[in-house]
Design an enzyme around this catalytic site. Structure first.
Site, PDB file in Angstrom:
ATOM      1  N   LYS A  58      24.905  41.408  45.930  1.00  0.00           N
ATOM      2  CA  LYS A  58      25.937  40.359  46.484  1.00  0.00           C
ATOM      3  C   LYS A  58      27.581  40.713  46.493  1.00  0.00           C
ATOM      4  O   LYS A  58      27.239  42.060  45.252  1.00  0.00           O
ATOM      5  CB  LYS A  58      26.353  39.339  46.405  1.00  0.00           C
ATOM      6  CG  LYS A  58      25.897  38.456  45.255  1.00  0.00           C
ATOM      7  CD  LYS A  58      25.788  37.192  44.528  1.00  0.00           C
ATOM      8  CE  LYS A  58      26.000  36.568  43.696  1.00  0.00           C
ATOM      9  NZ  LYS A  58      26.488  35.374  43.271  1.00  0.00           N
ATOM     10  N   TYR A  63      57.777  43.337  34.123  1.00  0.00           N
ATOM     11  CA  TYR A  63      58.978  42.731  34.992  1.00  0.00           C
ATOM     12  C   TYR A  63      58.800  41.125  33.891  1.00  0.00           C
ATOM     13  O   TYR A  63      57.692  40.457  33.191  1.00  0.00           O
ATOM     14  CB  TYR A  63      57.764  41.616  35.544  1.00  0.00           C
ATOM     15  CG  TYR A  63      58.165  42.736  36.953  1.00  0.00           C
ATOM     16  CD1 TYR A  63      59.094  43.245  37.532  1.00  0.00           C
ATOM     17  CD2 TYR A  63      56.644  43.772  37.451  1.00  0.00           C
ATOM     18  CE1 TYR A  63      59.201  43.913  38.646  1.00  0.00           C
ATOM     19  CE2 TYR A  63      57.339  44.659  38.903  1.00  0.00           C
ATOM     20  CZ  TYR A  63      58.486  44.520  39.064  1.00  0.00           C
ATOM     21  OH  TYR A  63      58.291  45.582  39.742  1.00  0.00           O
TER      22      TYR A  63
END
Length: 362
Positions: free
Chosen positions: A35, A259
Site C-alpha cells: 500500500k 525561520y
C-alpha cells in the site's frame, strides 16, 4: 544539473527482507503489503522485488489494477475491501480478493454478486474487530457475518482475519496482545477458514501468532514497527535518501538559524545547508538534534526545516564543503532513528517522500 536530492532503492534489500519474513514464518503464506505505492518505494519495483511472495496486499483499487497491468498474476488483496459498487466491478474483472469489514459491504455483495456473470469465485477475508476499534465485525457479530457471506452465490474461500494493535508492545495496558488474540479465537470458534493475524511486528516477535497467512509491511522495506532495531532482525534498509551541502555559513555565538530563529548558537559554529525540505518529505517537525551524516561523519540538524532546505552543524565535520555528501536516512543511518528523533515513525518518512525527489535503483 538536477537538484542533488536522491532516493536510491535497493531491490536486493527488498528481496532479502521478504526472505526474512518468510524464514520467520516458514509454514505460512506471505502477503507482501504494498500500500501507499509500496511505502514510497514504487509498485513497479515491488512487483519485481516481491516476485516470490504468495500475494500482494494494498488498499487502493486503482493501484490493484496497476499491479495487474504490470504483469502480477498471483493473488491481490484489497485490505479495506471495496468502497462502492463500481469498485466491486473492478474486483471481479481483475480477479482480486477483498477484506469485508462491515454490513454495508455484505449488503452490496448480496445485491450484486448473484447477478454477476463471471465464473470467478470471490475470495473474502472477513475482518474482526478484536479490540483495535477501527474496522471489522465485533466477535459477537462475526459468526452472523460469516453465515451471510456463505449464502451469497459467487463467494469463494473465506479467510478469518484481524489486525493487531500492539504486537510490538504485548504488555500494552490499553489492549494487551493476548487479550486481543483471545478475543479473536473466541469469535472464530467453530468456523472454517484460513487464519490471518500477523503483521510485521507479529512476524518478527511472536512466532506463536504466525498462522496460515502473514502480512508483513514495513519490515519488507527495512524498518520496524517498534522494539529492537531493524538491523537486529537481519533486515536491510531498502531506501537510502541522500543529498548534498549547497551552502555554508559561519555564525557567531548569539546568532540564530532558520525561520522563527528558534535555534540560537551558544558558541561559534559552521552551519551547512542541505538540499532537502518538508516539500520533499523530510519532517518539518524534526527538531534540532535530528541525526544526519555528512561526509561519513555523524552530526545533526539545527533550526527549523524549511520547504526546500534545512541546516546542519558542520563544526565537527572536517573538510566539509559545498558539494559534501549528506545521508538523510538509509544505509548507514536508520530511518527509524531519524523518525524517533522527529517524534514519528519510519513508515511516515518512507511514505512521505515527494514525487519531485529523483529515484534510482541500486
Amino acid at each position: 544539473m538536477p537538484r542533488p536530492l536522491l532516493a536510491t532503492i535497493d531491490i536486493s534489500a527488498l528481496q532479502h527482507n521478504l526472505r526474512v519474513a518468510r524464514t520467520r514464518a516458514p509454514n505460512s503464506k506471505v502477503w507482501a503489503v504494498v500500500k501507499a505505492n509500496a511505502y514510497g518505494h514504487g509498485l513497479e519495483r515491488a512487483v519485481r522485488a516481491f516476485a516470490e511472495a504468495d500475494g500482494l496486499a494494498l488498499i487502493e483499487p486503482d493501484y490493484a489494477v496497476r499491479l495487474r497491468e504490470l504483469g502480477w498474476e498471483k493473488p491481490v488483496l484489497l485490505l479495506e475491501g471495496f468502497f462502492d459498487a463500481s469498485d466491486l466491478e473492478v474486483v471481479i474483472s481483475q480477479q482480486l480478493e477483498i477484506a469485508v469489514h462491515c454490513d454495508e459491504q455484505i449488503a452490496l455483495l448480496e445485491s450484486k454478486l448473484p447477478n454477476n456473470q463471471s465464473t470467478y469465485q470471490l475470495p473474502v477475508h472477513l475482518k474482526m474487530n478484536s479490540g483495535m476499534n477501527r474496522l471489522g465485525f465485533s466477535p459477537d457479530a462475526f459468526r452472523a457475518a460469516h453465515l451471510r457471506l456463505r449464502k451469497i452465490p459467487g463467494i469463494g474461500n473465506i479467510t478469518l482475519m484481524t489486525h493487531l494493535a500492539n504486537a510490538d508492545d504485548p504488555l500494552n495496558p490499553g489492549l494487551p496482545l493476548q487479550q486481543q488474540v483471545a478475543c479473536f479465537e473466541r469469535g472464530i470458534a467453530g468456523l472454517e477458514g484460513e487464519r490471518s493475524l500477523a503483521n510485521s511486528a507479529a512476524d518478527l516477535m511472536h512466532p506463536e501468532l504466525r498462522s496460515d497467512w502473514v502480512r508483513p509491511g514495513v519490515m519488507l522495506y527495512g524498518a520496524t514497527p517498534g522494539g529492537d532495531s531493524a538491523k537486529s532482525f537481519g533486515l536491510r534498509p531498502a531506501m537510502t535518501l541522500t543529498s548534498k551541502i549547497i551552502g555554508i555559513q559561519k555564525i557567531a555565538a548569539g546568532e540564530a538559524v532558520g525561520y522563527g530563529s528558534r535555534f540560537v548558537a551558544d558558541h561559534p559554529m559552521i552551519v551547512g545547508v542541505v538540499a532537502c525540505g518538508y516539500a520533499d518529505g523530510y519532517p518539518r517537525h524534526a527538531p534540532t538534534g535530528t541525526p544526519v551524516v555528512v561526509d561519513g561523519v555523524r552530526t545533526s540538524t539545527v533550526g527549523r526545516v524549511s520547504m526546500d532546505m534545512f541546516s546542519v552543524d558542520l563544526t565537527a565535520v572536517p573538510g566539509a564543503h559545498v558539494g559534501s555528501d549528506v545521508l538523510l536516512w538509509g544505509n548507514g543511518l536508520s530511518v527509524d532513528e531519524v523518525a524517533h528523533a522527529a517524534g514519528t515513525i519510519g513508515y511516515e518518512l518512507l511514505c512521505a517522500v515527494a514525487p519531485r525527489v529523483r529515484v534510482t535503483e541500486s
